[in-house]
Design an enzyme around this catalytic site. Structure first.
Site, PDB file in Angstrom:
ATOM      1  N   ARG A  89       0.836  -1.189   0.000  1.00 58.44           N
ATOM      2  CA  ARG A  89       0.000   0.000   0.000  1.00 58.44           C
ATOM      3  C   ARG A  89       0.877   1.248   0.000  1.00 58.44           C
ATOM      4  O   ARG A  89       1.971   1.260   0.555  1.00 58.44           O
ATOM      5  CB  ARG A  89      -0.924   0.027   1.229  1.00 58.44           C
ATOM      6  CG  ARG A  89      -2.120  -0.928   1.112  1.00 58.44           C
ATOM      7  CD  ARG A  89      -3.046  -0.850   2.325  1.00 58.44           C
ATOM      8  NE  ARG A  89      -2.378  -1.301   3.519  1.00 58.44           N
ATOM      9  CZ  ARG A  89      -1.839  -0.517   4.431  1.00 58.44           C
ATOM     10  NH1 ARG A  89      -1.913   0.813   4.322  1.00 58.44           N
ATOM     11  NH2 ARG A  89      -1.229  -1.023   5.478  1.00 58.44           N
ATOM     12  N   TYR A 228      -1.406  -3.514  -6.794  1.00 62.84           N
ATOM     13  CA  TYR A 228      -1.264  -4.214  -5.506  1.00 62.84           C
ATOM     14  C   TYR A 228      -2.572  -4.222  -4.701  1.00 62.84           C
ATOM     15  O   TYR A 228      -3.270  -3.200  -4.615  1.00 62.84           O
ATOM     16  CB  TYR A 228      -0.138  -3.578  -4.666  1.00 62.84           C
ATOM     17  CG  TYR A 228      -0.154  -4.109  -3.254  1.00 62.84           C
ATOM     18  CD1 TYR A 228       0.353  -5.381  -2.983  1.00 62.84           C
ATOM     19  CD2 TYR A 228      -0.765  -3.409  -2.217  1.00 62.84           C
ATOM     20  CE1 TYR A 228       0.281  -5.913  -1.705  1.00 62.84           C
ATOM     21  CE2 TYR A 228      -0.846  -3.934  -0.929  1.00 62.84           C
ATOM     22  CZ  TYR A 228      -0.319  -5.184  -0.681  1.00 62.84           C
ATOM     23  OH  TYR A 228      -0.416  -5.716   0.579  1.00 62.84           O
ATOM     24  N   LYS A 237      -9.770  -2.338   1.474  1.00 61.78           N
ATOM     25  CA  LYS A 237      -9.524  -1.215   2.384  1.00 61.78           C
ATOM     26  C   LYS A 237     -10.283   0.047   1.953  1.00 61.78           C
ATOM     27  O   LYS A 237     -10.813   0.779   2.787  1.00 61.78           O
ATOM     28  CB  LYS A 237      -8.016  -0.938   2.490  1.00 61.78           C
ATOM     29  CG  LYS A 237      -7.220  -2.100   3.098  1.00 61.78           C
ATOM     30  CD  LYS A 237      -7.744  -2.478   4.440  1.00 61.78           C
ATOM     31  CE  LYS A 237      -7.230  -3.743   5.087  1.00 61.78           C
ATOM     32  NZ  LYS A 237      -5.862  -4.084   5.081  1.00 61.78           N
ATOM     33  N   HIS A 257     -10.652  -2.433  11.286  1.00 67.07           N
ATOM     34  CA  HIS A 257      -9.568  -3.299  10.775  1.00 67.07           C
ATOM     35  C   HIS A 257      -9.349  -4.421  11.789  1.00 67.07           C
ATOM     36  O   HIS A 257      -8.386  -4.396  12.558  1.00 67.07           O
ATOM     37  CB  HIS A 257      -8.314  -2.429  10.612  1.00 67.07           C
ATOM     38  CG  HIS A 257      -7.186  -3.081   9.880  1.00 67.07           C
ATOM     39  ND1 HIS A 257      -5.877  -2.682  10.019  1.00 67.07           N
ATOM     40  CD2 HIS A 257      -7.148  -4.091   8.981  1.00 67.07           C
ATOM     41  CE1 HIS A 257      -5.094  -3.396   9.245  1.00 67.07           C
ATOM     42  NE2 HIS A 257      -5.832  -4.274   8.608  1.00 67.07           N
ATOM     43  N   SER A 279      -1.417  -3.583  10.192  1.00 66.94           N
ATOM     44  CA  SER A 279      -1.043  -4.466   9.092  1.00 66.94           C
ATOM     45  C   SER A 279       0.224  -5.250   9.446  1.00 66.94           C
ATOM     46  O   SER A 279       1.181  -4.686   9.967  1.00 66.94           O
ATOM     47  CB  SER A 279      -0.805  -3.638   7.835  1.00 66.94           C
ATOM     48  OG  SER A 279      -1.980  -2.894   7.546  1.00 66.94           O
ATOM     49  N   CYS A 281       0.646  -7.479  11.743  1.00 66.20           N
ATOM     50  CA  CYS A 281       0.889  -7.599  13.181  1.00 66.20           C
ATOM     51  C   CYS A 281       0.091  -8.736  13.819  1.00 66.20           C
ATOM     52  O   CYS A 281      -0.107  -8.754  15.032  1.00 66.20           O
ATOM     53  CB  CYS A 281       0.609  -6.278  13.885  1.00 66.20           C
ATOM     54  SG  CYS A 281       1.806  -5.002  13.442  1.00 66.20           S
ATOM     55  N   ASP A 304      -9.422  -9.802   8.699  1.00 73.94           N
ATOM     56  CA  ASP A 304      -8.901  -8.453   8.419  1.00 73.94           C
ATOM     57  C   ASP A 304      -9.894  -7.327   8.709  1.00 73.94           C
ATOM     58  O   ASP A 304      -9.479  -6.261   9.135  1.00 73.94           O
ATOM     59  CB  ASP A 304      -8.449  -8.374   6.954  1.00 73.94           C
ATOM     60  CG  ASP A 304      -7.485  -7.218   6.685  1.00 73.94           C
ATOM     61  OD1 ASP A 304      -6.474  -7.109   7.411  1.00 73.94           O
ATOM     62  OD2 ASP A 304      -7.746  -6.411   5.774  1.00 73.94           O
ATOM     63  N   ARG A 408       2.038 -12.234  -0.520  1.00 73.42           N
ATOM     64  CA  ARG A 408       0.698 -12.554  -0.025  1.00 73.42           C
ATOM     65  C   ARG A 408       0.120 -13.807  -0.673  1.00 73.42           C
ATOM     66  O   ARG A 408       0.366 -14.082  -1.843  1.00 73.42           O
ATOM     67  CB  ARG A 408      -0.251 -11.384  -0.337  1.00 73.42           C
ATOM     68  CG  ARG A 408       0.135 -10.058   0.315  1.00 73.42           C
ATOM     69  CD  ARG A 408      -0.640  -9.799   1.571  1.00 73.42           C
ATOM     70  NE  ARG A 408      -0.092  -8.712   2.368  1.00 73.42           N
ATOM     71  CZ  ARG A 408      -0.633  -8.305   3.512  1.00 73.42           C
ATOM     72  NH1 ARG A 408      -1.719  -8.873   3.985  1.00 73.42           N
ATOM     73  NH2 ARG A 408      -0.077  -7.332   4.206  1.00 73.42           N
TER      74      ARG A 408
HETATM   75  P1  GTP Z   1      -2.400  -7.769   7.354  1.00 71.59           P
HETATM   76  O1  GTP Z   1      -2.934  -8.802   6.454  1.00 71.59           O
HETATM   77  O2  GTP Z   1      -1.299  -6.963   6.744  1.00 71.59           O
HETATM   78  O3  GTP Z   1      -3.455  -6.874   7.928  1.00 71.59           O
HETATM   79  O4  GTP Z   1      -1.608  -8.525   8.554  1.00 71.59           O
HETATM   80  P2  GTP Z   1      -2.111  -9.387   9.811  1.00 71.59           P
HETATM   81  O5  GTP Z   1      -2.423  -8.478  10.946  1.00 71.59           O
HETATM   82  O6  GTP Z   1      -3.158 -10.358   9.414  1.00 71.59           O
HETATM   83  O7  GTP Z   1      -0.770 -10.158  10.231  1.00 71.59           O
HETATM   84  P3  GTP Z   1      -0.387 -11.712  10.101  1.00 71.59           P
HETATM   85  O8  GTP Z   1      -1.228 -12.591  10.980  1.00 71.59           O
HETATM   86  O9  GTP Z   1      -0.342 -12.070   8.678  1.00 71.59           O
HETATM   87  O10 GTP Z   1       1.084 -11.694  10.709  1.00 71.59           O
HETATM   88  C1  GTP Z   1       2.098 -10.876  10.170  1.00 71.59           C
HETATM   89  C2  GTP Z   1       3.444 -11.401  10.573  1.00 71.59           C
HETATM   90  O11 GTP Z   1       3.552 -11.463  12.006  1.00 71.59           O
HETATM   91  C3  GTP Z   1       3.709 -12.803  10.054  1.00 71.59           C
HETATM   92  O12 GTP Z   1       5.029 -12.895   9.610  1.00 71.59           O
HETATM   93  C4  GTP Z   1       3.500 -13.665  11.266  1.00 71.59           C
HETATM   94  O13 GTP Z   1       4.252 -14.854  11.208  1.00 71.59           O
HETATM   95  C5  GTP Z   1       3.911 -12.764  12.419  1.00 71.59           C
HETATM   96  N1  GTP Z   1       3.171 -13.088  13.662  1.00 71.59           N
HETATM   97  C6  GTP Z   1       1.831 -13.285  13.777  1.00 71.59           C
HETATM   98  N2  GTP Z   1       1.482 -13.609  15.041  1.00 71.59           N
HETATM   99  C7  GTP Z   1       2.644 -13.623  15.759  1.00 71.59           C
HETATM  100  C8  GTP Z   1       2.943 -13.881  17.153  1.00 71.59           C
HETATM  101  O14 GTP Z   1       2.090 -14.179  17.972  1.00 71.59           O
HETATM  102  N3  GTP Z   1       4.258 -13.768  17.517  1.00 71.59           N
HETATM  103  C9  GTP Z   1       5.238 -13.426  16.609  1.00 71.59           C
HETATM  104  N4  GTP Z   1       6.499 -13.350  17.048  1.00 71.59           N
HETATM  105  N5  GTP Z   1       4.991 -13.201  15.292  1.00 71.59           N
HETATM  106  C10 GTP Z   1       3.708 -13.283  14.885  1.00 71.59           C
HETATM  107  C1  SPV Z   2      -3.045  -4.561   5.120  1.00 71.33           C
HETATM  108  O1  SPV Z   2      -2.070  -3.942   4.661  1.00 71.33           O
HETATM  109  O2  SPV Z   2      -3.571  -4.260   6.219  1.00 71.33           O
HETATM  110  C2  SPV Z   2      -3.614  -5.710   4.386  1.00 71.33           C
HETATM  111  C3  SPV Z   2      -3.178  -5.947   3.023  1.00 71.33           C
HETATM  112  O3  SPV Z   2      -4.489  -6.377   4.912  1.00 71.33           O
HETATM  113  S1  SPV Z   2      -3.899  -4.821   1.910  1.00 71.33           S
HETATM  114  O4  SPV Z   2      -5.003  -5.470   1.227  1.00 71.33           O
HETATM  115  O5  SPV Z   2      -2.890  -4.458   0.947  1.00 71.33           O
HETATM  116  O6  SPV Z   2      -4.388  -3.662   2.605  1.00 71.33           O
HETATM  117 MN    MN Z   3      -4.979  -5.688   6.984  1.00 70.16          MN
END
Ligand code: GTP
Ligand code: SPV
Ligand code: MN
Length: 627
Positions: A89, A228, A237, A257, A279, A281, A304, A408
Site C-alpha cells: 500500500r 497491488y 480497504k 480493521h 497491518s 501484526c 482483516d 501474499r
Molecule cells: P495484514 O494482512 O497486513 O493486515 O496482517 P495481519 O495483521 O493479518 O498479520 P499476520 O497474521 O499475517 O502476521 C504478520 C506477521 O507477524 C507474520 O510474519 C506472522 O508470522 C507474524 N506473527 C503473527 N502472530 C505472531 C505472534 O504471535 N508472535 C510473533 N512473534 N509473530 C507473529
Molecule cells: C493490510 O495492509 O492491512 C492488508 C493488506 O491487509 S492490503 O489489502 O494491501 O491492505
Molecule cells: Mn490488513
C-alpha cells in the site's frame, strides 16, 4: 523487465458455459460505464458474472500474458510476481478528498475533490487503450443482509478481477441486487499503462504515478497506477474501511480493521472476539489459532475487517465483509499457522511476490525450517540458500529473502478448515471482547484489560506499533496507529475517537464488549521475543474469557488491569517464569517516556480529540505520579 517464466499446461477439465446472462438495467450504472469507457478508451468492455467458466478464461489469459504461472503442485493455483516497485500500500499517495479539509483530519492526505478529479481525469484519459475494461459488480458481506453493501469496480487489470473473485462476492447476484435498486459504491481502477497499437504488454503493468483516492461524501473511490492488493482491490480497504467508516459514523455503527474469531471453552461456552492489530501484526494468525491449552477451540470468521452493528439486545454484532484471505506469506508455516497452510493446500489461490520452486510450487521464508536448495525468487532471479550458483559464483539475489516481506496468499475463506459455520450469518455474531494490539519491542505488556469503555477507547486511540512491509516506507519505526486504523480512517481522527467514545453513553452500554490491549512482540535484552506467540496466544485468550466470566483475578496497575500472579495459565509453556514476568511487566520509566508521545499525538490530531480522552490521559499521568 523481468523474465517470463514457462507456463505449466492446464490440467483441469472443460468447464460448462455460464447460465443465461443477467444484463444491467440500472441507468446510473449504465451511464457510468459509458462515461468511463469514453474517458479511458479501452479496446473492449466485459461484464464480470462470477462464473467458473469466466474465471478459467481469465486465468488462462493471465498465464498466456506471463502474469500468472500455473502451479504444478497446487490445484487451480497461480504464482504471480509484481513489478518490484508495486509491492505494498502507498500511504503517501492515499487521499481522503472530503469536501472540507477539516473532515479528512490531521492523519489523512487531502486535496479538494474538484482539484483531485481534474488531475485524475487527465490520468485516466486513454489509460485503458489496448486493454479490456472489466465491470465487476460485487457485494461486501452476505447478499442476504438487510441492506446488501454493493459496489461496482471498473478495472483494466485481469489480476484485479481474478483476485476480487476470491476476496469478495462478485458477479450476477450483486448485479441483480443493483438492478433491483440497491445503492452501490463507484470504484474506478486503472493500472495506468495504456498500450500503443502493436505494443507488447509487460507481466505487471503499473504506473510510477499513483493515487488512491476516496471521495467520502460521494461514496466513490478512484485508484490509479497500482495493481497491488490494498491499492487495487477496491472492495477491501478503500470501500470496507475508508468509505464504510464514514457510512458507519453517519449510521451509528463501526467499520474496523479487525479479525473475528469464535472461542469455545472446555465448558462449551461460546464467545466471539474481535481484534484490531496494524497491518502485518498478527490478525490472520490469531484468527486461525490452534490453541495449545487443552479443551479450548478456536474457529475463524474473518481475518482483516469487521463491520459491527448494534442488535436489538444492545450487543455489537460483527460481520466479515470479505470472502477471502489476503494473508502475509512470510512466517506462515505448519508450526505457526497450520490452518492457513491447509487452506492454501486446497488450491484455488493466487500467490503474489513469493518464491517459486523448481517443481512448480511456492515457498517463502518461515514456511519450512530450511529453504529448498534452489528457487526462483520474487524478482524472477535464481536463488539458493548459500547465495551461490552451481559453479560457486555469487548470485545477484545473494543475501536477500526469496519472497518479498509483504508477499501474499489470496485464498477463499471457505477453504479455512476451522471456518465457523456462522461466518456468513447476515446479522453477524455478538461480540464479547475487543482486543487492541501492536508490535512493540518495549513498554506494552503482554495483556492489560481496560478499566471501562472510555479507558478502552483511550487504549485504542493511543495504540502504537512498529511499521511493517505492508506499506511502502521505513520498517520498524514506532508510530501511533489508532485502533489499527491510521491508514484506513475515512474522516477526522478526533471525530472517529468521539464516535467510539459516544458508544459508552448508550443506555445499554453495559452490553458493550470488554476491551483489552495485547502485545505479542515484546523483546528480551538479547533481542528475542519474550512470548512465544502464535498458538500460545490461546493462554491470553483464556484469561480474557475468564475475566468476562468472572473466573480470573486481575491486578490494578497505572496502565490497566493485568493478570494477578498465577492467573495466566502457563502450564506446560516452554518459557521461563522470568520471561513471562518480563512480558507482563509495567516499567514506569518506559511509560514516562511514552507520555510525551501521547501528548504530541493528541496535539497533532487537534481540537477534535474528545474531552473524555484528555481526561484519560490526565488520569494516566497522575497514576504514574506525574500529575
Ligand atoms: P495484514 O494482512 O497486513 O493486515 O496482517 P495481519 O495483521 O493479518 O498479520 P499476520 O497474521 O499475517 O502476521 C504478520 C506477521 O507477524 C507474520 O510474519 C506472522 O508470522 C507474524 N506473527 C503473527 N502472530 C505472531 C505472534 O504471535 N508472535 C510473533 N512473534 N509473530 C507473529
Ligand atoms: C493490510 O495492509 O492491512 C492488508 C493488506 O491487509 S492490503 O489489502 O494491501 O491492505
Ligand atoms: Mn490488513
Amino acid at each position: 523487465a523481468r523474465t517470463r517464466l514457462a507456463a505449466v499446461p492446464d490440467p483441469t477439465a472443460t468447464v460448462p458455459e455460464p447460465a443465461s446472462p443477467i444484463v444491467a438495467t440500472d441507468a446510473a450504472l449504465l451511464d457510468w460505464v459509458t462515461e468511463i469507457t469514453a474517458l479511458t478508451e479501452p479496446d473492449a468492455v466485459v461484464w464480470v458474472n462470477g462464473s467458473d467458466a469466466e474465471y478459467k478464461a481469465l486465468t488462462d489469459k493471465l498465464v498466456e500474458a506471463g502474469t500468472f504461472v500455473r502451479l504444478a503442485k497446487k490445484p487451480n493455483s497461480f504464482y504471480c510476481a509484481s513489478d518490484p516497485s508495486d509491492v505494498a500500500r502507498v500511504e503517501d499517495r492515499t487521499y481522503i478528498c472530503s469536501v472540507e479539509q477539516k473532515d479528512a483530519g490531521a492523519t489523512n492526505n487531502w486535496m479538494a475533490p474538484s482539484e483531485m478529479k481534474a488531475i485524475m481525469t487527465d490520468l485516466y484519459r486513454g489509460s485503458m487503450r489496448g486493454r479490456t475494461l472489466y465491470v465487476v459488480p460485487f457485494c461486501m458481506g452476505p447478499y442476504e443482509a438487510e441492506i446488501p453493501m454493493l459496489g461496482v469496480e471498473i478495472t483494466d487489470s485481469e489480476y484485479v478481477v481474478a483476485s476480487m473473485r476470491i476476496m469478495t462476492r462478485v458477479g450476477d447476484r450483486a448485479l441483480e441486487l443493483i438492478n433491483a435498486g440497491g445503492t452501490w459504491v463507484r470504484a474506478l481502477h486503472s493500472v495506468g499503462a495504456p498500450l500503443a497499437p502493436g505494443e507488447a504488454d509487460v507481466p505487471w503493468p503499473c504506473n510510477d504515478t499513483k493515487y488512491i483516492t476516496q471521495f467520502p461524501e460521494e461514496r466513490t473511490i478512484w485508484s490509479f497506477g497500482s495493481g497491488y492488493g490494498g491499492n487495487a482491490l477496491l472492495g477491501k480497504k478503500c470501500y470496507s474501511l475508508r468509505i464504510a467508516s464514514v457510512i458507519a459514523r453517519d449510521e451509528g455503527w463501526l467499520a474496523e480493521h479487525m479479525l473475528i474469531l469464535k472461542l469455545i471453552s472446555p465448558e462449551k461456552d461460546v464467545h466471539y472476539v474481535v481484534a484490531a492489530f496494524p497491518s502485518a501484526c498478527g490478525k490472520t494468525n490469531l484468527a486461525m489459532l490452534e490453541p495449545t491449552i487443552p479443551g479450548w477451540e478456536v474457529q475463524t470468521l474473518g481475518d482483516d475487517i469487521a463491520w459491527m452493528r448494534f442488535g436489538t439486545d444492545g450487543r455489537l454484532y460483527a460481520v466479515n465483509p470479505e470472502y477471502g484471505l489476503f494473508g502475509v506469506a512470510p512466517g506462515t508455516g505448519w508450526t505457526t499457522n497450520p490452518n492457513a497452510m491447509k487452506a492454501i493446500e486446497a488450491g484455488n489461490s493466487v500467490f503474489t511476490n513469493v518464491a517459486l520452486t523448481d517443481d512448480g510450487d511456492v515457498w517463502w521464508e518461515g514456511m519450512t525450517p530450511e529453504p529448498p536448495a534452489h528457487l526462483t525468487d520474487w524478482k524472477g532471479r535464481e536463488w539458493t540458500p548459500s547465495g551461490l550458483d552451481a559453479d560457486g559464483n555469487k548470485l545477484e539475489s545473494a543475501g536477500q529473502p526469496a519472497a518479498h516481506p509483504n508477499s501474499r496468499f489470496c485464498t477463499p475463506i471457505t477453504q479455512c478448515p476451522i471456518l465457523a459455520p456462522e461466518y456468513d450469518e447476515p446479522v453477524g455474531v455478538p461480540i464479547s471482547a475487543i482486543l487492541f494490539g501492536g508490535r512493540r519491542k518495549t513498554t506494552i505488556p503482554l495483556v492489560a484489560q481496560a478499566r471501562d469503555w472510555n479507558h478502552g477507547v483511550f487504549m485504542g486511540a493511543t495504540l502504537s506499533s512498529e511499521t511493517t512491509a505492508a506499506a511502502t516506507g521505513a520498517v520498524g519505526v514506532v508510530r501511533r496507529d489508532p485502533m489499527a486504523m491510521l491508514p484506513f480512517m475515512g474522516y477526522d481522527a478526533g471525530d472517529y475517537f468521539k464516535h467510539w467514545a459516544d458508544l459508552g453513553d448508550r443506555p445499554d452500554a453495559d452490553q458493550l464488549p470488554k476491551i483489552f490491549y495485547v502485545n505479542w512482540f515484546r523483546r528480551a535484552a538479547d533481542g528475542g521475543f519474550l512470548w512465544p506467540g502464535f498458538g500460545e496466544n490461546s493462554r491470553v485468550l483464556k484469561w480474557v474469557i475468564d475475566r468476562l466470566e468472572g473466573r480470573a483475578d486481575a491486578q490494578s496497575t497505572p496502565i490497566g488491569l493485568v493478570p494477578a500472579p498465577g492467573e495466566l495459565d502457563i502450564d506446560g509453556l516452554d518459557v521461563t517464569p522470568e520471561d513471562v514476568e518480563a512480558a507482563l511487566a509495567i516499567d514506569v520509566d518506559e511509560w514516562k517516556a511514552e507520555l510525551p508521545l501521547i501528548d504530541e499525538w493528541f496535539d497533532f490530531i487537534g481540537d477534535t480529540v474528545p474531552e473524555s480522552l484528555h481526561a484519560e490521559l490526565a488520569g494516566l499521568k497522575s497514576r504514574l505520579g506525574l500529575a
